[in-house]
Every structure is written in structure tokens, then in C-alpha cells.
Design a protein around this motif. Structure first.
Motif, PDB file in Angstrom:
ATOM      1  N   VAL A  98       4.316   8.680  -4.047  1.00  0.00           N
ATOM      2  CA  VAL A  98       3.863   7.401  -3.496  1.00  0.00           C
ATOM      3  C   VAL A  98       4.797   6.981  -2.373  1.00  0.00           C
ATOM      4  N   ASP A 102       3.842   1.226  -0.672  1.00  0.00           N
ATOM      5  CA  ASP A 102       2.471   1.201  -1.173  1.00  0.00           C
ATOM      6  C   ASP A 102       2.305   0.069  -2.179  1.00  0.00           C
ATOM      7  N   LYS A 105      -1.414  -1.576  -6.726  1.00  0.00           N
ATOM      8  CA  LYS A 105      -2.831  -1.325  -7.024  1.00  0.00           C
ATOM      9  C   LYS A 105      -3.234   0.097  -6.647  1.00  0.00           C
ATOM     10  N   SER A 106      -2.678   0.621  -5.559  1.00  0.00           N
ATOM     11  CA  SER A 106      -3.048   1.981  -5.148  1.00  0.00           C
ATOM     12  C   SER A 106      -2.576   3.006  -6.170  1.00  0.00           C
ATOM     13  N   LEU A 107      -1.401   2.783  -6.775  1.00  0.00           N
ATOM     14  CA  LEU A 107      -0.917   3.674  -7.824  1.00  0.00           C
ATOM     15  C   LEU A 107      -1.795   3.550  -9.064  1.00  0.00           C
ATOM     16  N   ARG A 108      -2.184   2.324  -9.379  1.00  0.00           N
ATOM     17  CA  ARG A 108      -3.055   2.102 -10.553  1.00  0.00           C
ATOM     18  C   ARG A 108      -4.409   2.800 -10.367  1.00  0.00           C
ATOM     19  N   GLU A 109      -4.897   2.814  -9.121  1.00  0.00           N
ATOM     20  CA  GLU A 109      -6.174   3.469  -8.841  1.00  0.00           C
ATOM     21  C   GLU A 109      -6.061   4.991  -9.009  1.00  0.00           C
ATOM     22  N   VAL A 110      -4.891   5.557  -8.649  1.00  0.00           N
ATOM     23  CA  VAL A 110      -4.676   6.989  -8.863  1.00  0.00           C
ATOM     24  C   VAL A 110      -4.694   7.309 -10.355  1.00  0.00           C
ATOM     25  N   ASP A 133      -0.390  -6.004  -9.245  1.00  0.00           N
ATOM     26  CA  ASP A 133      -1.144  -5.458  -8.112  1.00  0.00           C
ATOM     27  C   ASP A 133      -0.689  -6.000  -6.764  1.00  0.00           C
ATOM     28  N   ARG A 136       4.597  -4.463  -4.301  1.00  0.00           N
ATOM     29  CA  ARG A 136       4.706  -3.101  -3.793  1.00  0.00           C
ATOM     30  C   ARG A 136       5.683  -2.311  -4.660  1.00  0.00           C
TER      31      ARG A 136
END
Length: 238
Positions: A98, A102, A105-110, A133, A136
């Protein structure tokens, strides 16, 4: 009311806030007026860093209060780190790269794409703190090989409860991991509203013609979405 902010660097400034504003809302106003991102801000009042969910009243902030503003340095835009993601139920560690800037939320989506469950059920934790979320990765001081644990919120489902000598069924929302005895609490909440009877001398639950052990979970009993659980007067003898 007007309050004054004293940053570590730069000139003090004044912002108008509301009596019921939360600390997060104050940070958003600072971002709007001063261009300092929320995730870089720490607000300190009376020598105490204020949590985002607190409000002005709870912090005892009054008109013309002076508040310290600590601004975290902006990390380099290209910085990448590798996090070790612990996925349930095995808790096997998966490496995921990551950017430190970032959003969480982007990590949670992964993670969501790996777990194949609704996104709202995926929660991430690091060092005992839930990752939010709107923050960062860099807000949580995560470094290469830092561990992030994945928690999947239990799925709720509806069971239909048939009260003693009643013609109506009562819909109750529970989790599969809940113990059956939570039904008693939920029924007590619904009883004054729906006006059904609960035997005053005691009662027990029946599912698929078998008495239910209230210290066992709905999953243990094989209860599924929409199943009917009946109420019988009396007690189960062990």
C-alpha cells in the motif's frame, strides 16, 4: 463562537465554530480555511489531544479559547510499505503493498475482494485500534511488515418467534453467533409494542421440535434465516 488556533509553525488564526461541533468537524473547518488535511491535524486543548468524536461542550471549549494545532509532516507521495494482513478464520498473514498516503478504505476494499463478504462487514485493526475509512495509512504509524488484523462483523438474520397460544409470529433480528438466551431480551423489548403474552411462570424455546439450550448459539442449533422458533410454557428438565 470564535476560537484561536496556534500551530507549531506559521501564524495563529481564528475560526468560528458551533457549540455542538465535534472535533472532527473542527478539523474539517481548518482544512477548508487553512488547507491542512484532516489526517495531519492533532488538536490539543488543556494539554490533552482531543478525540475526533468529542464535541465542543464535552471539551469545555468556550468563546475565544486558545487551542494548539499540531500538524504532522506530509509523507513522500511515492512511499510504499508492505502490510501483513491477518485474514479470518485461519489468521494466515497475507502481504499487501500500500501507499502510506492511501486511504484506509482502499485497503479495506482490497481485503473485501479477498474475503467475498459485504464491505460493511469488514473491519481492520492495528495495535488494538480500528482503522477508520476517513484516515490514511500514515495516520496509524504503520511501517513495513506491520500487522493488520481483519475482523468480519457477524451477519445478522431474522428468525420468526411464535409466542405461546398466539396467531402472530414476531420477527427478531439476531446473529448466528448469538446465544439463544438473547431472544428473551429481544422479546421483552418487543412485548409492550406488539402486545403478545410471555408465560409469567416461565417458558422455553423449541426449534424443529427440539428444546433449545439457551447457552448454545443459533448456529449450534442449526437455525437459519426465516426459521420459526416456538415458545412453550414451563421449563426444560435436564
Amino acid at each position: 463562537m470564535d476560537v484561536f488556533f496556534e500551530p507549531q509553525e506559521g501564524s495563529p488564526f481564528c475560526i468560528q465554530i458551533g457549540f455542538h461541533d465535534t472535533v472532527l468537524e473542527i478539523k474539517e473547518k481548518i482544512e477548508k480555511h487553512q488547507g491542512i488535511p484532516v489526517y495531519r491535524q492533532t488538536i490539543v486543548f488543556n494539554d490533552e489531544a482531543l478525540d475526533d468524536e468529542l464535541d465542543v461542550e464535552g471539551c469545555n471549549i468556550i468563546n475565544r479559547s486558545c487551542i494548539r494545532l499540531i500538524v504532522a509532516p506530509e509523507p513522500p507521495p511515492s512511499t510504499k510499505i508492505e502490510l501483513c494482513i491477518g485474514t479470518p478464520p485461519s489468521k494466515m498473514r497475507l502481504p499487501i503493498e500500500v501507499g502510506v498516503r492511501d486511504p484506509v478504505k482502499s485497503l479495506r476494499e482490497v481485503v473485501w475482494s479477498l474475503e467475498d463478504v459485504p464491505l460493511e462487514r469488514v473491519k481492520l485493526y492495528a495495535n488494538g485500534t480500528e482503522l477508520e475509512d476517513d484516515c490514511r495509512i500514515c495516520d496509524y504509524e504503520l511501517q513495513d511488515n506491520s500487522s493488520v488484523d481483519v475482523h468480519i462483523k457477524p451477519l445478522k438474520f431474522t428468525v420468526m418467534v411464535l409466542p405461546w397460544k398466539a396467531n402472530l409470529k414476531v420477527a427478531v433480528e439476531v446473529k448466528q453467533s448469538d446465544k439463544v438466551k438473547v431472544l428473551r431480551k429481544e422479546l421483552e423489548k418487543l412485548q409492550p409494542i406488539l402486545k403478545f403474552d410471555l408465560p409469567s411462570e416461565g417458558y422455553f424455546f423449541i426449534h424443529n421440535q427440539s428444546g433449545m439450550d439457551e447457552d448454545k448459539s443459533f448456529k449450534w442449533h442449526g437455525v437459519e434465516m426465516g426459521d420459526t422458533i416456538e415458545i412453550f410454557r414451563g421449563m426444560i428438565s435436564r
